[in-house]
Write a protein that holds these residues in place. Sequence first.
Motif, PDB file in Angstrom:
ATOM      1  N   THR A 284       2.115  -1.127  -0.568  1.00 63.16           N
ATOM      2  CA  THR A 284       2.293  -1.364   0.928  1.00 63.16           C
ATOM      3  C   THR A 284       2.330  -2.613   1.113  1.00 63.16           C
ATOM      4  O   THR A 284       1.331  -3.395   0.835  1.00 63.16           O
ATOM      5  CB  THR A 284       1.265  -0.537   1.606  1.00 63.16           C
TER       6      THR A 284
ATOM      7  N   TYR B  29       7.140  -0.188   2.105  1.00 64.38           N
ATOM      8  CA  TYR B  29       6.532   0.381   0.989  1.00 64.38           C
ATOM      9  C   TYR B  29       7.408  -0.090  -0.223  1.00 64.38           C
ATOM     10  O   TYR B  29       8.797   0.239  -0.060  1.00 64.38           O
ATOM     11  CB  TYR B  29       6.381   1.871   0.916  1.00 64.38           C
TER      12      TYR B  29
ATOM     13  N   THR C 248      -0.309   2.578   8.506  1.00 63.73           N
ATOM     14  CA  THR C 248       0.157   3.680   7.756  1.00 63.73           C
ATOM     15  C   THR C 248      -0.643   4.937   8.038  1.00 63.73           C
ATOM     16  O   THR C 248      -0.167   6.027   7.483  1.00 63.73           O
ATOM     17  CB  THR C 248      -0.070   3.349   6.252  1.00 63.73           C
TER      18      THR C 248
END
Length: 189
Positions: A62, A43, A174
């Motif tokens: 991301t 990130y 994620t």
Amino acid sequence: MKIVLLNERQAEAVYCGQMMRDFPESELKPFATILGMMRSGIYEPLAFYEQDGTLTAYAWQTVLPDRESALIDYFAVAPARRGNGAGTRILAALAEYYAPRKRTLIIECEHPAEAPDPAAARRRIGFYLRAGARATAMESRVFGVRYQIYALPAGGGAPDRQINDDLKEIYRRTVPQPYYRGNVIFFGE
């Protein structure tokens, strides 16, 4: 324009001071989740500053190291800077920043047909298209929200199939199970 990769303290300041104003609470990940992704190296919260140190915009991505595309997770221009082309300039700078290591920046826009404010959704899509993004053949539904997927070329641009594969992998990495199953759905390419 100066681009800064924010550290944890700086990111928290932007999160609390800007993002909580710019995004509905339902769209914001908890900062602890963002912090965990930052610490795992996937990130990248970026901030864009004028020469005088004034925050112009932020773009948080991301970024999986083994993928050709990155996902623009949050993007906003400071209210005082909106409406004068700053957003378009920032997106161009963002694409240039990622060009050495990514082919495409993925943008998810709420589908106007299901958005609470369809006119605002259409304006947002128009902004990204004017800034150089293109519509892909994909859509998604993430936690009940329908998105159209757009691609902003960075290091040459990637085809839809690659963008689709990259976006699916970003979500797989994620969004933990059991939340992923049934809550993250892709359509198209």
